[in-house]
Design an enzyme around this catalytic site. Structure first.
Site, short mmCIF file in Angstrom:
data_model
loop_
_atom_site.label_atom_id
_atom_site.label_comp_id
_atom_site.label_asym_id
_atom_site.label_seq_id
_atom_site.Cartn_x
_atom_site.Cartn_y
_atom_site.Cartn_z
N ASP A 1 -0.91 6.67 -18.74
CA ASP A 1 -1.25 5.34 -19.43
C ASP A 1 -2.29 4.55 -18.53
OD1 ASP A 1 0.16 4.25 -17.12
OD2 ASP A 1 1.63 3.45 -18.25
N HIS B 1 -1.16 8.09 -13.67
CA HIS B 1 -0.01 8.14 -14.76
C HIS B 1 -1.19 8.28 -15.98
CE1 HIS B 1 3.13 5.70 -12.67
NE2 HIS B 1 3.51 7.10 -12.49
N ALA C 1 -5.76 0.72 -6.65
CA ALA C 1 -5.49 -0.59 -6.55
C ALA C 1 -4.37 -0.96 -5.28
CB ALA C 1 -5.03 -1.21 -7.84
N GLY D 1 0.89 -1.09 0.10
CA GLY D 1 0.13 -0.27 -0.14
C GLY D 1 0.77 1.27 -0.02
N CYS E 1 1.81 -1.08 -18.11
CA CYS E 1 2.81 -0.59 -17.20
C CYS E 1 3.96 -1.44 -17.09
CB CYS E 1 2.24 -0.72 -15.67
SG CYS E 1 0.65 0.57 -15.30
N GLU F 1 7.98 10.79 -14.40
CA GLU F 1 7.54 9.32 -14.25
C GLU F 1 7.75 8.64 -15.60
OE1 GLU F 1 5.70 7.86 -11.14
OE2 GLU F 1 6.48 9.62 -10.15
O1 SUG Z 1 4.00 3.49 -9.13
N1 SUG Z 1 2.53 0.72 -7.79
C1 SUG Z 1 3.01 1.63 -8.95
C2 SUG Z 1 2.35 1.07 -10.06
C3 SUG Z 1 2.96 1.66 -11.38
C4 SUG Z 1 2.04 1.49 -12.62
N2 SUG Z 1 2.64 2.08 -13.73
C5 SUG Z 1 2.01 2.74 -14.81
N3 SUG Z 1 0.87 3.06 -14.83
N4 SUG Z 1 2.86 2.79 -15.81
C6 SUG Z 1 3.07 3.04 -8.86
O2 SUG Z 1 2.16 3.47 -7.94
C7 SUG Z 1 2.49 0.09 -5.29
C8 SUG Z 1 3.51 -0.83 -4.49
C9 SUG Z 1 2.70 -1.17 -3.29
O3 SUG Z 1 1.68 -0.57 -2.75
O4 SUG Z 1 3.43 -2.17 -2.60
C10 SUG Z 1 3.07 0.53 -6.74
O5 SUG Z 1 4.33 1.18 -6.50
#
Ligand code: SUG
Length: 445
Positions: A252, A250, A25, A18, A369, A172
């Site tokens: 995307d 993001h 998510a 988290g 991603c 990013e």
């Molecule tokens: O940066 N999740 C990543 C997900 C990245 C998705 N990438 C793109 N949309 N391109 C982030 O938020 C969650 C890790 C955790 O909660 O354990 C995390 O880092």
């Protein structure tokens, strides 16, 4: 000439901590039990599916986690196992930040420009500083080492270090960048059009109220300058702040482009009409924007189903294929919209393939991603580290490597176990041999 997707392998410490406020998510699944082995195999299965569709596929290695270096920098001392033990007792959240397998989301590794678009006709890659979230900000130095090993030929590739870490330069990477092209996505000797999307800009009061806007306009401008892009072929666009507040951390998560096609949600851009007009003027008459209205797919459904985090790829013999997460098959509004898009002859999408990426999806990481898009000529693709080119036999070797080294499950308490560090290092040491990358990790030096 291929547009290559480089997917990162999910690392052995994949877990749900988290850590990313604003990423729905990540927050929702905090503390759940993760399945690293399953996660890595799901990622490899996606690479195999694309390879079978005839799409050029590359592989990037994960990073070493937990990052003992981060914990030491923050004052935990002793031998490696002691450092982890102390962090686990005193600050388990910090240990989770040091343990995230977040480098799996390769779309955030760097921003990439095709040689056709750059003044010196080389492929330029700028490592993303990912400065908004600590667990991601620590990725940059290893990302740079890895990219230098994979794209080592300096006559063809330029790897730039991350931009300085300051709020005004929050970057990013490719998750906020789309290369459009009048014909297809593959480099053909003519330049493309670069769409850079940001969440905030100095002097612009339009900002999200609830969640961080991670990406700054000033970062995109610096990347465009560094890469030697023609300013007349670049468009900068502000994200709609309402979308960020709804979980679109993001671009995307709300738009995807391929060749002359831009598939986007109604709430993707703050100045939608101006952005689309600028793209149409630059891409030319073949430009096709396909907008999905909130009335059909509400923003909450788009965030939940990750429809726009699909990949659009070109499969010889099939045409343009939407690679969508299974969650978008399960959300009724999204499923109906996909069926409509594929059936509509005026929408240049020939087919959809649903992929099960649930483990990554629970952290907010869908198909798009997990991959870094790198438009390459045949000659450039041939100059990439050969062990990183995906094949059926590499798939087999990597699958058995995952089965041998990865744990079945990890829950947050398991991060306190120092043997996770030893297992992770043993796995990565073996992986650098499989991929033929040499000693790219600090622990190997
Ligand atoms: O940066 N999740 C990543 C997900 C990245 C998705 N990438 C793109 N949309 N391109 C982030 O938020 C969650 C890790 C955790 O909660 O354990 C995390 O880092």
């Amino acid at each position: 000439m291929p547009e290559v997707n480089f997917d990162s392998i999910v690392g052995p410490t994949h877990n749900y901590a988290g850590l990313s406020p604003g990423n729905v998510a990540s927050t929702r699944h905090r503390g759940e039990t993760a399945r690293p082995r399953e996660a890595a195999l799901q990622g490899l299965a996606k690479m195999a599916a694309l390879h079978e569709l005839g799409v050029a596929q590359g592989v990037l290695p994960p990073q070493e986690r937990p990052s003992v270096a981060l914990l030491r920098a923050l004052g935990f001392a002793g031998r490696d196992h002691e450092v982890i033990g102390r962090a686990a007792r005193e600050d388990p959240v910090l240990l989770a930040r040091a343990s995230s397998a977040s480098s799996m989301w390769a779309a955030n590794a760097a921003t990439v420009s095709a040689s056709d678009d750059c003044a010196d006709r080389r492929v330029h890659l700028t490592v993303a500083n990912l400065r908004t979230m600590l667990h991601r900000a620590i990725e940059a130095p290893q990302t740079e080492r890895t990219l230098r090993a994979v794209f080592a030929d300096e006559t063809r590739f330029v790897v730039h270090p991350a931009l300085p870490s300051a709020d005004v330069l929050g970057d990013e990477g490719a998750a906020n960048h789309t290369r459009l092209h009048a014909s297809g996505a593959d480099p053909d000797g003519t330049p493309g059009i670069d769409l850079f999307v940001h969440g905030r800009a100095e002097g612009d009061p339009r900002r999200p109220k609830l969640h961080p806007a991670r990406h700054a306009l000033e970062a995109s401008q610096a990347v465009a300058r560094r890469h030697g892009l023609d300013p007349a072929r670049v468009v900068f666009a502000l994200q709609d702040p309402r979308a960020i507040d709804a979980g679109v951390f993001h671009n995307d998560v709300i738009a995807v482009g391929h060749g002359p096609l831009l598939l986007h949600h109604e709430l993707a851009f703050a100045d939608r009409d101006e952005v689309l007009a600028a793209l149409r003027a630059r891409v030319g008459p073949s430009f096709r924007a396909v907008e999905v209205k909130s009335a059909r797919v509400p923003i909450e459904s788009a965030v939940k189903s990750y429809l726009f985090n699909s990949q659009l790829v070109w499969s010889p013999g099939v045409g343009r294929v939407l690679i969508a997460p299974t969650e978008s098959q399960e959300d009724p509004a999204t499923r109906a919209e996909i069926d409509r898009l594929v059936a509509d002859p005026s929408v240049p999408i020939a087919a959809v393939r649903f992929m099960n990426l649930r483990e990554s999806m629970r952290n907010g990481g869908g198909p798009a991603c997990l991959r870094l898009r790198v438009p390459l000529t045949e000659g450039e693709w041939g100059a990439v580290a050969s062990g990183c080119r995906f094949s059926a036999s590499l798939h087999e070797r990597l699958s058995s490597w995952v089965r041998r080294f990865y744990r079945e499950s990890i829950d947050p308490r398991d991060l306190a176990d120092p043997s996770l560090l030893d297992e992770s290092r043993a796995a990565l040491d073996e992986l650098t041999r499989i991929l033929g990358l040499g000693s790219i990790y600090e622990f190997q030096r």
